[in-house]
Design a protein around this motif. Sequence first.
Motif, PDB file in Angstrom:
ATOM      1  N   ALA A   1      -8.691  -1.919  -2.391  1.00 15.66           N
ATOM      2  CA  ALA A   1      -9.364  -1.714  -3.668  1.00 15.66           C
ATOM      3  C   ALA A   1     -10.505  -2.713  -3.832  1.00 15.66           C
ATOM      4  CB  ALA A   1      -8.367  -1.850  -4.812  1.00 15.66           C
ATOM      5  N   ARG A   2     -11.416  -2.386  -4.739  1.00 16.50           N
ATOM      6  CA  ARG A   2     -12.582  -3.223  -4.946  1.00 16.50           C
ATOM      7  C   ARG A   2     -12.162  -4.622  -5.400  1.00 16.50           C
ATOM      8  NH1 ARG A   2     -17.019  -0.748  -8.830  1.00 16.50           N
ATOM      9  NH2 ARG A   2     -16.852   0.814  -7.167  1.00 16.50           N
ATOM     10  N   GLY A   3     -12.709  -5.618  -4.750  1.00 16.37           N
ATOM     11  CA  GLY A   3     -12.371  -6.991  -5.066  1.00 16.37           C
ATOM     12  C   GLY A   3     -11.215  -7.551  -4.266  1.00 16.37           C
ATOM     13  N   GLY A   4     -10.542  -6.722  -3.451  1.00 18.65           N
ATOM     14  CA  GLY A   4      -9.416  -7.184  -2.659  1.00 18.65           C
ATOM     15  C   GLY A   4      -9.849  -7.817  -1.353  1.00 18.65           C
ATOM     16  N   ARG A   5      -8.972  -8.573  -0.759  1.00 16.66           N
ATOM     17  CA  ARG A   5      -9.276  -9.209   0.518  1.00 16.66           C
ATOM     18  C   ARG A   5      -9.260  -8.179   1.641  1.00 16.66           C
ATOM     19  NH1 ARG A   5      -4.698 -13.243   1.292  1.00 16.66           N
ATOM     20  NH2 ARG A   5      -3.580 -11.480   0.358  1.00 16.66           N
ATOM     21  N   PRO A   6     -10.050  -8.367   2.674  1.00 20.04           N
ATOM     22  CA  PRO A   6     -10.017  -7.411   3.805  1.00 20.04           C
ATOM     23  C   PRO A   6      -8.668  -7.471   4.513  1.00 20.04           C
ATOM     24  CG  PRO A   6     -11.384  -9.307   4.324  1.00 20.04           C
ATOM     25  CD  PRO A   6     -11.055  -9.427   2.863  1.00 20.04           C
TER      26      PRO A   6
ATOM     27  N   LEU B   1       0.824  -1.209   0.000  1.00 17.62           N
ATOM     28  CA  LEU B   1       0.000   0.000   0.000  1.00 17.62           C
ATOM     29  C   LEU B   1       0.857   1.257   0.000  1.00 17.62           C
ATOM     30  CD1 LEU B   1      -2.800  -1.004   2.551  1.00 17.62           C
ATOM     31  CD2 LEU B   1      -2.985  -0.896   0.069  1.00 17.62           C
ATOM     32  N   LEU B   2       1.930   1.262   0.795  1.00 13.97           N
ATOM     33  CA  LEU B   2       2.798   2.438   0.848  1.00 13.97           C
ATOM     34  C   LEU B   2       3.522   2.642  -0.480  1.00 13.97           C
ATOM     35  CD1 LEU B   2       4.314   2.058   4.427  1.00 13.97           C
ATOM     36  CD2 LEU B   2       2.340   3.400   3.706  1.00 13.97           C
ATOM     37  N   ARG B   3       3.934   1.561  -1.140  1.00 12.15           N
ATOM     38  CA  ARG B   3       4.586   1.701  -2.452  1.00 12.15           C
ATOM     39  C   ARG B   3       3.591   2.174  -3.511  1.00 12.15           C
ATOM     40  NH1 ARG B   3       6.792  -3.324  -0.723  1.00 12.15           N
ATOM     41  NH2 ARG B   3       8.971  -3.089  -0.036  1.00 12.15           N
ATOM     42  N   SER B   4       2.358   1.703  -3.427  1.00  6.97           N
ATOM     43  CA  SER B   4       1.343   2.195  -4.364  1.00  6.97           C
ATOM     44  C   SER B   4       1.085   3.683  -4.150  1.00  6.97           C
ATOM     45  CB  SER B   4       0.043   1.398  -4.186  1.00  6.97           C
ATOM     46  OG  SER B   4       0.237   0.024  -4.472  1.00  6.97           O
ATOM     47  N   ALA B   5       1.094   4.122  -2.874  1.00 10.43           N
ATOM     48  CA  ALA B   5       0.968   5.564  -2.611  1.00 10.43           C
ATOM     49  C   ALA B   5       2.157   6.331  -3.195  1.00 10.43           C
ATOM     50  CB  ALA B   5       0.852   5.813  -1.107  1.00 10.43           C
ATOM     51  N   GLY B   6       3.367   5.737  -3.133  1.00 11.36           N
ATOM     52  CA  GLY B   6       4.518   6.358  -3.779  1.00 11.36           C
ATOM     53  C   GLY B   6       4.357   6.435  -5.283  1.00 11.36           C
ATOM     54  N   ASP B   7       3.684   5.430  -5.892  1.00  6.37           N
ATOM     55  CA  ASP B   7       3.414   5.491  -7.335  1.00  6.37           C
ATOM     56  C   ASP B   7       2.454   6.626  -7.671  1.00  6.37           C
ATOM     57  OD1 ASP B   7       5.041   3.305  -7.613  1.00  6.37           O
ATOM     58  OD2 ASP B   7       3.395   1.840  -7.654  1.00  6.37           O
ATOM     59  N   VAL B   8       1.443   6.849  -6.804  1.00  6.42           N
ATOM     60  CA  VAL B   8       0.528   7.978  -7.022  1.00  6.42           C
ATOM     61  C   VAL B   8       1.296   9.293  -6.982  1.00  6.42           C
ATOM     62  CG1 VAL B   8      -1.489   9.183  -6.117  1.00  6.42           C
ATOM     63  CG2 VAL B   8      -1.425   6.686  -6.095  1.00  6.42           C
ATOM     64  N   TRP B   9       2.183   9.428  -5.995  1.00  5.77           N
ATOM     65  CA  TRP B   9       3.000  10.641  -5.883  1.00  5.77           C
ATOM     66  C   TRP B   9       3.872  10.820  -7.125  1.00  5.77           C
ATOM     67  CZ3 TRP B   9       3.255  14.223  -1.834  1.00  5.77           C
ATOM     68  CH2 TRP B   9       4.324  15.116  -1.865  1.00  5.77           C
TER      69      TRP B   9
ATOM     70  N   GLY C   1      -7.879  -0.306 -10.320  1.00  8.81           N
ATOM     71  CA  GLY C   1      -6.799  -1.272 -10.422  1.00  8.81           C
ATOM     72  C   GLY C   1      -5.480  -0.715 -10.884  1.00  8.81           C
ATOM     73  N   THR C   2      -5.365   0.596 -11.047  1.00 13.19           N
ATOM     74  CA  THR C   2      -4.111   1.185 -11.540  1.00 13.19           C
ATOM     75  C   THR C   2      -3.026   1.131 -10.476  1.00 13.19           C
ATOM     76  OG1 THR C   2      -5.428   2.678 -12.918  1.00 13.19           O
ATOM     77  CG2 THR C   2      -3.111   3.230 -12.616  1.00 13.19           C
ATOM     78  N   PHE C   3      -3.389   1.259  -9.209  1.00 15.87           N
ATOM     79  CA  PHE C   3      -2.405   1.326  -8.129  1.00 15.87           C
ATOM     80  C   PHE C   3      -2.553   0.153  -7.167  1.00 15.87           C
ATOM     81  CE2 PHE C   3      -3.240   5.701  -9.505  1.00 15.87           C
ATOM     82  CZ  PHE C   3      -1.960   6.049  -9.931  1.00 15.87           C
ATOM     83  N   GLY C   4      -2.730  -1.024  -7.684  1.00 15.26           N
ATOM     84  CA  GLY C   4      -2.739  -2.234  -6.881  1.00 15.26           C
ATOM     85  C   GLY C   4      -3.891  -2.263  -5.895  1.00 15.26           C
TER      86      GLY C   4
ATOM     87  N   ASP D   1      -6.969   1.796  -2.404  1.00 19.74           N
ATOM     88  CA  ASP D   1      -8.305   2.246  -2.792  1.00 19.74           C
ATOM     89  C   ASP D   1      -8.295   3.725  -3.110  1.00 19.74           C
ATOM     90  OD1 ASP D   1      -7.812   2.951  -0.154  1.00 19.74           O
ATOM     91  OD2 ASP D   1      -9.951   3.114   0.288  1.00 19.74           O
ATOM     92  N   SER D   2      -9.438   4.225  -3.561  1.00 18.51           N
ATOM     93  CA  SER D   2      -9.516   5.629  -3.977  1.00 18.51           C
ATOM     94  C   SER D   2      -9.370   6.577  -2.795  1.00 18.51           C
ATOM     95  CB  SER D   2     -10.850   5.880  -4.694  1.00 18.51           C
ATOM     96  OG  SER D   2     -11.939   5.576  -3.832  1.00 18.51           O
ATOM     97  N   THR D   3      -9.847   6.191  -1.600  1.00 16.98           N
ATOM     98  CA  THR D   3      -9.717   7.069  -0.431  1.00 16.98           C
ATOM     99  C   THR D   3      -8.253   7.253  -0.045  1.00 16.98           C
ATOM    100  OG1 THR D   3     -11.870   6.316   0.379  1.00 16.98           O
ATOM    101  CG2 THR D   3     -10.422   7.412   1.951  1.00 16.98           C
ATOM    102  N   GLY D   4      -7.493   6.159  -0.017  1.00 13.72           N
ATOM    103  CA  GLY D   4      -6.068   6.280   0.291  1.00 13.72           C
ATOM    104  C   GLY D   4      -5.313   7.057  -0.762  1.00 13.72           C
TER     105      GLY D   4
END
Length: 477
Positions: free
Chosen positions: A144-149, A34-42, A76-79, A82-85
């Motif tokens: 993200a939608r469809g992911g495990r809790p 999740l943190l690496r996906s946030a780095g991809d958004v940045w 699904g672009t950032f693993g 989710d959109s809120t994060g």
Amino acid sequence: MPRRRDPAAPAVVYRTARVGLRLTVGQRRRCFGLLRSAGDVWACVLELNAWRRQRRDKPLASYQELCRELAASGPGTFGELDSTGARSVLRRFSDAWFAAAKRRRDGDATARFPRRRRGLVPVRWYHGTFTLDPGGRRVRLPTARGGRPLWLRLARSLPYPAEQVRSVTLLAEGGRLFLDVTAEVPVTVYEPGCGPDPARIAGVDLGVIHPYAVAGPDGQALLVSGRAIRGEHRMHLADTKQRRRAVAGRAPTRGQRGSRRWRKYRRRSRAVEGRHGRRVRQAQHEAAKTVITWAVQQRVGTLHMGDPRGVLQLAAGRRHNLRLRQWQVGQLIRILVDKATLAGITVHLVDERGTSSTCPGCSRRIPKPSGRVLTCPHCALTGHRDLVAAASIATRTPGGGPTTPAGSSVVLPGVVTHRRAGRHLPGAGRSRRDPRRPPAPRAARGSVGQRWPAPPHSGGESLAHTGEDPQHPPETR
């Protein structure tokens, strides 16, 4: 966390507590994902603005515009993020961009816009998007939608009730994962006649040896010792230098791929730096809590705190500049203001120029004392130099230059309360020994070392029977 609140609502303070996580290997991998996906958004936002700069277009900095670009990217672009994060990362970028723009408009040419990539970026979820376990030891983060809790176990219970929690932030520090929990804490309400009185003013002098020196209105004073914090800084610096000297011969050259041993050293260094920062931060919070507790007991409703941040711009040499950077005066001010607001105490920053070099009795210049005791050669006034400065700061007017209202008299401290901050630090407990210090040389074989002096009286009575100190008899105290 709402950015605007109803003015008629009760006053609240936003407090954040950092809680460790107890994770399995799979949970740790997903959290770092999740943190690496946030780095991809940045990185995507930086890349998009770089293209716009090349075309000489207006940069995308508004939060609403960035959210439209995020929605256009598709699911699904950032693993698993989710959109809120992802929107929390966009909010962080937008706030940083507009803060830099405001500083540049005010004339600060050193302000820079966010253009550096980050591998791991903290992710924040707001109230209503995450789930807290009724027991307060587990939290469910949205994916993200469809992911495990993703359920995470906390290392300790939350310090706030679940209904006061407004947001949680997942972050990594020193190779460890933490969760920052932010809550709305109402300002303390006192019974009539027992709360802080705004007319009772106390002065606060900030320092290195004593983080807070407080002079109250009735001759009461408080000294918070920060020698344990200073010792932690010194021992951490010595430990860092020794570690660097030990691995200097194994360091990879420029352009050479690092070995596993070098990566292990870097990981260890980050862990030690994180632990050092947490130790100092906890000691600073303890010191500020001591000041606020004392102020509430004295019914002090207003604190005049000297602002010494102007000395940070003066070049005083390599060693003294390091001491000033380790002082963290801005953090001391911020922590004290936060705790004072929660207790219903008002804090004003005043100019402290001349408070340590001007006698409050005769208003004449005095030489800087070599120790902690200030003595005026003109009127023979004597006192602790930090407390004398705090008493002068209490009479200063907030805002403007170093002005003191006409007719105001300085109340010198008569009763001083001593407290120590950082009892959890190594070497500050009963052992008084930091494990990072080199061991003391052993005594020669057959010697018993230095003995405790024998009591001045005879009869072999112990200290517990008489209650006297053998080194300081009653007649010499």
